[in-house]
Design an enzyme around this catalytic site. Structure first.
Site, PDB file in Angstrom:
ATOM      1  N   GLU B 324       7.513  90.622  37.158  1.00  0.00           N
ATOM      2  CA  GLU B 324       8.859  90.516  36.662  1.00  0.00           C
ATOM      3  C   GLU B 324      10.166  91.388  37.401  1.00  0.00           C
ATOM      4  O   GLU B 324      10.686  91.928  36.839  1.00  0.00           O
ATOM      5  CB  GLU B 324       8.913  90.990  35.079  1.00  0.00           C
ATOM      6  CG  GLU B 324       7.713  90.063  34.324  1.00  0.00           C
ATOM      7  CD  GLU B 324       7.580  90.463  33.070  1.00  0.00           C
ATOM      8  OE1 GLU B 324       8.412  91.399  32.609  1.00  0.00           O
ATOM      9  OE2 GLU B 324       6.997  89.898  32.250  1.00  0.00           O
ATOM     10  N   CYS B 419      10.591  90.584  23.497  1.00  0.00           N
ATOM     11  CA  CYS B 419      11.550  91.709  23.845  1.00  0.00           C
ATOM     12  C   CYS B 419      12.941  90.777  23.809  1.00  0.00           C
ATOM     13  O   CYS B 419      13.875  91.520  23.243  1.00  0.00           O
ATOM     14  CB  CYS B 419      11.211  92.121  24.936  1.00  0.00           C
ATOM     15  SG  CYS B 419      10.985  91.091  26.485  1.00  0.00           S
TER      16      CYS B 419
END
Lengths: 651, 651
Positions: B324, B419
């Site tokens: 990521e 998240c």
């Protein structure tokens, strides 16, 4: 049933090659690649991953101590080397090399188990677990490659030793696999044995070899699924995990190995590309031998899917590293793709079988695209370094990405998984086998390759000679060397939009083609001359709008050769080049550049660099002469960017 | 030392929002997202992955039976929810919601260990192995989020309970970590605690809180490397493998967590983007508080690297799913990228701290780009579905690729790793905190957000009111509500190339800007009116030529809003659209469309479809009206293609 001239032992010497382009490659294979790969197989190369492939056979034969080393398909490297040797000996007889090959073959014979079994991985690592993991472990795949090599070696040398070893091996396979209740209903996870059995049938004529090929092809993907059954059984055996147990089939299911459904229900090309190519090759070959129209139709659907939706302009195949696989239609990323050399080689095999099945230039056009572009790009011009993955674009931002390490910026000496270099070697060594086919009344010329062909059309022996400087020049002279009444069919390449032809200086009307072939029927006399003229302007090729990544860009092609830009000629940031639509090209043949190629030059523009990542001002440009070289020859002059698709200029 | 107005408890009510655009979003958060996420935290949502986050605390408090469930950072979801509630209560007082929050806070207190420890994963799963895997297990990260929530809750409500819990937790952390020999020299694998400790220092003023932040920031990446030491130690503990043990740090090394070298030596943005954003936020905040010019310089270098080389036009960040993470400069693929919602939110946090450090419009321009584009794109217009990954292009060939499953074609209800939704909620709920900063003599207006601000410039109390229809209209009216001599600085957005201004109808010269701000100094009277005019033509944005994937294409931007094309408006195959350079745009405001947006329309061309994959004929086109909508609002009308970068037309 049609009878291609390639069948039978006369295959070994029916085509001779004087072609500068291909003879150069064939000589490189004979003089560089074969000795180099022999060293590799014997662990005699410094600074490379050891192969251990010959040593594995020595250990299996009880002639050396030690443990198996390498991939489960390590044996196939030996097979491909032997096959390459077999082809190469046709053009370059070499008693010493033949002796070496004979010795290896004798070693294989000594390594073979009494019951005919021959696979060093299982013999040395899992002797009690033969045939327990067809899904992953390439046992039947290796057998296939050894069979192909044995057939080729027999065809070249007439020596039966290798063939005997492999016939014995096939006898065992036949006892183990089949539809009968007392046999395993399995088939190879990686197709290869199927096409090999059909080649074996070529030389043995034994129905059981054809039948076994039919069994393996038809059994694939049937329910209950053999790989499910095998997996369950394997769990009771308590075997350690394989490379494919963790993230099974790369999330692609049995489509990964084209076993998601029976082959006659497969209409879309899916999964691991090399597996697909080998399977489709066998399917086409079987359809031809059995005149199976239904199977032929399936092959054609698959062909259309691949060539109209999933084929790179280089004849590269395989859009994703995940599973080394096909993805979706029009998904053709240029810098993250796979495009394994072996995949394009497999396409060559398949195209050949499609041509034997039904002569249509659409197959030969793709075959030609493959042999001049995405296959030979896998080797440098010295035959010393190889690509496994053939990118269409190398840019500075993709380089060094940890998740893109499959794309190498330069060719490597050898690979731990060394499938591509020997595969390319065997294709080049036998390149002449792809030039012609015959039907009952016609000799088809698919490829323009200087040299001559001898064939029988019906019962008439025919010889033709081609003279030209293809692929750099489109003027082809063909001399008929024998007399008789027969058809000569010449492919008019799809890329040639203004082809002309004459026989003995008399112009021939070229527009009336049969499936893309100019078919000439007459009572030929020795010395008759056919001239074909394929003008080779530089073509700008546009991509289908659905292939988003190529929009606004053109690829340059001249004749069958696809071009690219390299940083060394054009400076860094090749994406910043704009090729105005009206820009004219100069073509320059240079005998001393990159083994002799035509390069292209044009006046283009380059966007002036800026610090800003984004700007609303129209980008400024400066004039810049650009030079394009044949794609296959890229990466022979050091590291740097490379790009096939060039932006057309709005500026 | 400069003293930003955001410090201290008055933060809670210094800015009010009447802005239609943001008040709509804030109301969605209050009325939809907060109740929805509360249900999620309590496993009361059907058809979604259970969260178990509240239940974990109940079990830790001994008030429920069961086992821990969720990610190691599950506690942070509760923290972000509480923080969102704290901000939302400022604009939407709600006694019942406050009571619920108080109850959760009381539960946290009861769950806390006697020594101050508070992390449900370790308390319930590995009670004997606290602090044994800072690299992977987010223990200190969760503490950071809880601290942020506690600070926010205290600032809004004045209630100390949560703050007390977290101060006790920090005391423990302080006893465990530090440079002293008897302490662990560790730091969080995922930065977050650092910025939280600085916020805690805001409200406590305790030097030890600042010192602990300094320790964690400065210790990062020091040699001998703590994560090496910790790993060795962990091997003696015989712990099971974690998510990060197999393919450690995604092949990126400690750069994955910005721990490859000490922060003062970091000049390039690398690794996991959210980690980077949180770390850089803390570094900038620390540099401001300690007037550390060297650290400020590092922050600025990182800022330049991110915004000039690694930033998507949407303010998206993170080019690869692998880790990521950031990849290379100019590597900005539009369809395979990551662009996590949290990453752009982190950029907002960082930009704010850079503005506090040094008011320069380059920070505010990026902040504005983020809040109107790549952050809010993470939520649908109802506040019910969320993106984790925000693609800039959805095409038919990428869809369904097994290796691209991180890119969802439509927003999801909830994520196992949840998240982004709560992170976006807390950003929106506190969006007004990003509009203004002060220095000793100046009130800076960075964002145009209708509503008012109260601040002290030196000792002078100031109040301003903004009225406008931003971002759809660029006419801004600002009313000075208080008297006095002070500077008012207004950001002239970089995108506004013909800005005009007046004070009480008297034109002001706009070209003399200070770091992009129009600074007005005078003896202000209540009722003084400042007018700013930012014309909003549709801009065509060009990408740096090094970003190869965007070449030949333009993005459309109007004011701060980036536009995109959707299939539903423009048909399939958006890559086949050509936007001629001279095409004019119509702009249409529709109050009832997509919650009220300006759409763009132009006469463009569409390449006519063809069966061929490649062709040498110039592609044919047909005229086609195209419609572009704001990027943030894409995906609210069903599945389909989407594209930001549009090909300019040669045709």
């Amino acid at each position: 049933m049609s009878e291609p001239i390639q069948a039978g032992v006369e295959k070994s010497n029916n085509v001779t090659v004087t072609d500068v382009f291909w003879q150069t490659y064939k000589r490189i294979v004979a003089e560089q690649v074969i000795p180099y790969q022999w060293k590799a197989l014997n662990d005699a190369l410094p600074d490379t991953v050891p192969s251990h492939a010959i040593e594995n056979f020595r250990i299996a034969a009880g002639e050396a101590e030690g443990e198996f080393f390498g991939a489960v398909f390590q044996d196939s490297d030996v097979a491909k080397w032997l096959e390459t040797v077999a082809y190469s000996l046709r053009s370059f007889p070499d008693a010493e090399l033949e002796k070496t090959a004979d010795d290896v073959i004798a070693l294989l014979g000594r390594a073979q188990a009494e019951d005919g079994y021959l696979n060093t991985y299982y013999m040395l690592v899992e002797p009690d677990y033969r045939w327990s993991n067809l899904r992953d472990n390439h046992e039947l795949y290796c057998a296939g490659h050894l069979i192909e090599a044995a057939v080729a070696y027999y065809q070249t040398t007439g020596k039966r030793a290798f063939l005997d070893v492999m016939e014995k091996n096939v006898q065992l396979i036949q006892q183990v696999f089949g539809n009968e209740d007392n046999k395993l209903q399995g088939y190879p996870g990686h197709p290869e044995l199927e096409l090999a059995l059909l080649r074996l049938y070529d030389v043995t004529g034994k129905q059981e070899h054809l039948d076994l090929a039919v069994y393996f092809i038809e059994q694939r993907g049937q329910q209950p699924h053999y790989f499910d059954i095998e997996k369950e059984k394997r769990q009771t055996l308590n075997r350690p995990k394989t490379w494919n147990d963790e993230h099974t089939n790369f999330g692609l299911g049995y489509a990964y190995m084209q076993a998601h459904k029976p082959v006659r229900e497969q209409e879309e090309a899916v999964g691991h590309v090399v597996r697909a190519m080998y399977l489709y090759t066998a399917m086409a070959d079987l359809a031809q031998r059995t005149e199976d129209k239904q199977l032929q139709k399936i092959c054609d659907k698959l062909w259309e899917d691949v060539t109209r939706r999933k084929l790179y302009i280089t004849a590269g195949l395989g859009s994703a590293v995940n599973g080394e696989a096909f993805t979706n239609a029009y998904d053709l990323p240029n810098d993250s793709m796979y495009c394994e050399t072996c995949a394009s080689i497999g396409l060559v095999f398949w195209a050949k079988k499609m041509l034997e099945l039904s002569p249509d230039r659409k197959y030969a056009d793709v075959l030609e695209r493959a042999i001049y572009n995405g296959t030979i790009s896998g080797m440098d011009l010295d035959g010393k370094r190889f690509f496994y993955v053939n990118p269409l674009e190398v840019n500075m931002y993709q380089a060094g990405r940890k998740d893109q390490e499959h794309v190498k910026q330069e060719r490597q000496k050898w690979y731990a998984c060394a499938c591509c270099p020997p595969n390319l070697a065997r294709m080049i060594a036998s390149i002449e086998d792809y030039a012609y086919t015959t039907t009952g009344d016609t000799l088809y010329t698919h490829l323009y390759m200087a040299g001559s062909v001898k064939a029988n059309i019906g019962k008439v022996p025919v010889k033709l000679t081609q003279t030209h400087q293809y692929p750099w020049d489109g003027k082809i002279t063909i001399t008929v060397e024998t007399e008789g009444v027969f058809n000569l069919a010449f492919r008019i390449p799809e890329w040639s939009r203004e082809a002309a032809a004459s026989v003995n200086d008399e112009a021939i009307y070229v527009n009336d083609l049969q499936n893309g072939y100019l078919v000439l029927n007459r009572a030929w006399k020795a010395g008759d001359q056919i001239e074909l003229l394929f003008p080779m302007p530089v073509e700008r090729v546009y991509s289908n709008p659905k292939a988003g990544m190529n929009q606004g860009q053109v690829a340059l092609q001249r004749g069958p050769v696809v071009y690219c830009l390299e940083e060394t000629d054009n400076g860094a940031n090749l994406a910043g080049i704009r090729l105005p639509r009206q820009a004219a090209f100069q073509t320059i043949y240079d005998r001393d550049f990159l083994n002799g190629v035509v390069t292209l030059e044009a006046e283009a523009l380059r966007i002036t660099g800026t610090e800003n990542l984004y700007q609303t001002d129209v980008p400024k440009t400066t004039p810049r002469t650009i030079r394009a070289i044949p794609y296959f020859a890229w990466g022979n002059r050091g590291l740097g960017e490379m790009r096939i698709w060039v932006h057309e200029g709005v500026e």
